[in-house]
Design a protein around this motif. Structure first.
Motif, short mmCIF file in Angstrom:
data_model
loop_
_atom_site.label_atom_id
_atom_site.label_comp_id
_atom_site.label_asym_id
_atom_site.label_seq_id
_atom_site.Cartn_x
_atom_site.Cartn_y
_atom_site.Cartn_z
N ILE A 28 -104.27 -3.11 -48.25
CA ILE A 28 -104.98 -3.02 -46.83
C ILE A 28 -104.22 -3.54 -46.04
O ILE A 28 -103.85 -4.82 -46.05
N LEU A 29 -104.08 -2.87 -44.75
CA LEU A 29 -103.43 -3.39 -43.65
C LEU A 29 -104.35 -3.54 -42.76
O LEU A 29 -105.50 -3.27 -42.31
N VAL A 30 -104.05 -4.92 -42.05
CA VAL A 30 -105.19 -5.83 -41.22
C VAL A 30 -104.59 -5.83 -39.87
O VAL A 30 -103.43 -6.40 -39.69
N GLY A 31 -105.40 -5.81 -38.81
CA GLY A 31 -104.70 -6.27 -37.32
C GLY A 31 -104.50 -5.25 -36.43
O GLY A 31 -105.32 -4.04 -36.11
N LYS A 32 -103.64 -5.53 -35.46
CA LYS A 32 -103.36 -4.53 -34.41
C LYS A 32 -102.93 -3.27 -35.02
O LYS A 32 -102.20 -3.26 -35.87
N PRO A 33 -103.04 -2.13 -34.09
CA PRO A 33 -102.85 -0.59 -34.51
C PRO A 33 -101.23 -0.70 -34.40
O PRO A 33 -101.04 -1.22 -33.24
N THR A 34 -100.42 0.17 -35.10
CA THR A 34 -99.15 0.22 -35.08
C THR A 34 -98.57 1.06 -34.01
O THR A 34 -99.29 1.87 -33.64
N ASP A 35 -97.73 0.48 -33.19
CA ASP A 35 -97.04 1.46 -32.24
C ASP A 35 -95.63 1.12 -32.23
O ASP A 35 -95.07 0.96 -33.32
N ASN A 36 -94.79 1.43 -31.30
CA ASN A 36 -93.31 1.56 -31.40
C ASN A 36 -92.71 0.25 -31.02
O ASN A 36 -91.62 0.03 -31.03
N SER A 37 -93.43 -0.69 -30.60
CA SER A 37 -93.04 -2.02 -30.03
C SER A 37 -92.53 -2.76 -31.32
O SER A 37 -93.24 -2.88 -32.34
N GLY A 38 -91.33 -3.32 -31.36
CA GLY A 38 -90.61 -3.97 -32.54
C GLY A 38 -89.89 -2.90 -33.26
O GLY A 38 -89.40 -3.54 -34.06
N PHE A 39 -90.09 -1.62 -33.04
CA PHE A 39 -89.65 -0.80 -34.10
C PHE A 39 -87.92 -0.94 -34.19
O PHE A 39 -87.48 -1.16 -32.96
N GLY A 40 -87.36 -1.49 -35.23
CA GLY A 40 -85.87 -1.39 -35.33
C GLY A 40 -85.53 -2.86 -34.77
O GLY A 40 -84.35 -3.05 -34.38
N GLY A 41 -86.37 -3.83 -34.67
CA GLY A 41 -85.92 -5.25 -34.45
C GLY A 41 -85.04 -5.59 -35.10
O GLY A 41 -83.96 -6.48 -34.65
N ALA A 42 -85.22 -5.43 -36.56
CA ALA A 42 -84.18 -6.31 -37.32
C ALA A 42 -82.77 -5.60 -37.36
O ALA A 42 -81.76 -6.51 -37.29
#
Length: 567
Positions: free
Chosen positions: A13-27
């Motif tokens: 179960i995924l909980v919280g903010k809807p996923t967007d592209n913010s933070g994509f590729g941060g690592a």
């Protein structure tokens, strides 16, 4: 943070903010070579936080923990926050840690942007998200807890709890998008990653020498310039912009001590035996030391972080690190990384745990950023170390500010010829070679002696000696209560190095009636204190017969040095 045993018919179960592209590729952005890659295409690597939603989610999580405990079901679920790697890392780590595989259906992940590619949905590092792995029979109840009882959709647009996958018993990590299989790998291979033994070697052109500098004509001027330097001057222009009193748990505020101190459990909702518990936190590094010697630079970062929390009366219990380095494909830069990690290890082993002397100070977390090249070349190796310390009773904490006149002043470590990487050398645009080299065999005794002295109520104030050396440490202790000092350090070392060498240690303020007990306490831990002078009612800094500086002038330089550069 793992799927429990016998996890038959379990779902994610995924909980919280809807996923967007913010933070994509941060690592991966953290290890991007900015010399050769398009930075503008990586703006999404910066996450966009929602502090209000995070606080609401935490309340919902705590309420669900309590509910599951009451139902004796807490040991039948797994839970993890989403960090680097997003849905991918959280799901595969929850599964593999329990000995399972996982199957994720990306079209079921709530999103806030149209046409997100599946790899972005899978690996985006959107904040304020958590993941549960639970029996399918519990899934509806948990989703209702978030979506109805705590009304996530009404709190933040698109926020919700949703079932996004299931446990597999074949050890495979499978990801599908609208029925198409886009990943199929052994979960254990994904979590363990790839081990590569990179070659490394010390640079042959790495040569640093001690400069030959003339004796200062005016020591007062040197001290004023140090106090105004951006690496020493008061950080008030920064920390005064933030609320330091949130929830009334702050005990020692920024600038009052070498570390911040909180009292997390300070109300009657917590058991009486832990209400007085305090937590101290510090963060340290010195790139100038690292440039000269990455091993000793790392040792100093760990030791100073531990000294900072100890100066409040805390016992260091753990560190976390942020390791920023150059290109590991270049053998000399890989050598810097190896040397720094070796220094962190040796320092942690030397400091140890007070309650378990045979154990090293644990490193409980951290991250690594590699390939930090720019148009100006690689950055200096930069291991940043944060240390957390525990205080049994916050009523015993002390700060760094002098409390009374006619106190005796001691230092815990003799001054040495260790100005390499110092701010004093920076004033002359030179780097030097002799970086501080802490006596690792003595550091545990020094910290334990300080802790016991504070617990016994023997000290009025304590402050670590670091940037700017002894002279700056004494000045910083004098400002808050306008208490002067008269100090003379014995020995054959040159005056400039007695005052400005950055050899570590502590300055201790003690009432004359407690001086003998203080010396005895440290001797029991193998540390010989050196008496250097006393505090005075004169609002003047008097040191070594060559500094006689009005506190008002010194304080003005300290308080405005950084502020003037930020305007």
């Amino acid at each position: 943070s793992y799927a429990p045993t016998q996890a038959d018919d379990y779902v994610f179960i995924l909980v919280g903010k809807p996923t967007d592209n913010s933070g994509f590729g941060g690592a991966s952005f953290a290890s991007m070579n900015l010399n050769h890659e398009d930075v503008s295409a990586s703006k999404g690597a910066v996450q966009e936080p929602n502090a209000f939603l995070e606080r609401h989610l935490l309340k919902a999580n705590y309420a669900l923990f309590a509910k599951l405990r009451a139902q004796n079901k807490i040991d039948r679920v797994g839970f993890k926050d989403l960090g680097a790697g997003g849905v991918a890392c959280a799901s595969v780590e929850l599964a593999d840690a329990g000995g399972y595989g996982a199957e994720i259906e990306l079209e079921k992940v709530p999103v806030s942007m149209q046409h997100l590619p599946p790899h972005v949905i899978l690996c985006s590092e959107t904040q304020e998200r958590f993941m549960w792995v639970v029996p399918r029979a519990l899934a509806e109840e948990i989703c209702d807890h978030y979506n109805c009882v705590f009304d996530l959709p009404g709190i933040s647009v698109g926020a919700r709890a949703a079932i996004v996958g299931k446990i597999r018993h074949d050890g495979r990590y499978v990801v599908k998008y609208h029925g198409e299989k886009i990943i199929d790998a052994r979960a254990a291979d994904v979590t363990k990653g790839i081990v590569q033994d990179r070659p490394y070697s010390a640079p042959t052109d790495r040569q640093f020498a001690e400069p030959v500098l003339a004796e200062p004509d005016n020591y007062n001027d040197i001290l004023l310039r140090l106090l105004a330097h951006e690496n020493i001057a008061s950080r008030a222009p920064i920390f005064e912009m933030y609320d330091k009193e949130v929830q009334g748990r702050t005990v020692l505020r920024a600038g009052e001590a070498d570390a911040g101190v909180l009292q997390p459990f300070n109300d009657e909702s917590y058991p009486a035996e832990i209400r007085a518990t305090g937590v101290a936190l510090s963060l340290d590094q010195c790139p100038r030391y690292n440039r000269i010697d990455p091993y000793w630079g790392a040792v100093n970062a760990v030791v100073e972080a531990a000294r900072n929390v100890s100066a409040t009366g805390a016992t260091p219990v753990a560190i976390t690190d942020c390791l920023c380095f150059g290109n590991p494909e270049k053998p000399t830069q890989m050598w810097e990384f190896v040397e720094s990690v070796r220094g962190i290890r040796d320092a942690c082993q030397a400091i140890g745990l007070a309650d378990y002397p045979e154990a090293p100070l644990p490193i409980i977390g951290g991250n690594v950023s590699l390939y930090n090249d720019s148009v100006n070349g690689a950055i200096p190796p930069s291991p940043m170390i944060s240390c957390i310390g525990r205080i049994r009773d916050v009523n015993h904490v002390i700060g760094k500010n002098f409390q009374a006149t006619d106190s005796l002043l001691y230092i815990t470590q003799p001054r040495r010829d260790e100005c390499g990487g110092s701010v004093y050398y920076a004033l002359h645009d030179v780097l030097g070679a002799h970086v501080p080299q802490p006596e690792l065999s003595q550091i545990a005794g020094e910290l334990r002696g300080l802790h016991h002295a504070i617990e016994k109520g023997l000290l009025r104030a304590a402050h670590d000696i670091s940037e700017g050396g002894l002279a700056v440490a004494l000045a910083e202790m004098s400002f808050a209560n306008n208490i002067g000092v008269n100090v003379h350090v014995t020995g054959e070392l040159a005056t400039v190095k007695k005052l400005f060498s950055e050899t570590g240690g502590f300055v201790l303020e003690v009432a004359p009636t407690h001086a003998a007990a203080l010396e005895t306490t440290f001797l029991r831990h193998g540390v010989h204190l050196q008496k250097i002078g006393k505090t005075t009612p004169d609002t003047t800094l008097v040191m070594q017969g060559c500094v006689a500086l009005a506190l008002a002038d010194a304080k003005c330089a300290f308080e405005n040095g950084l502020r003037g550069k930020l305007i």
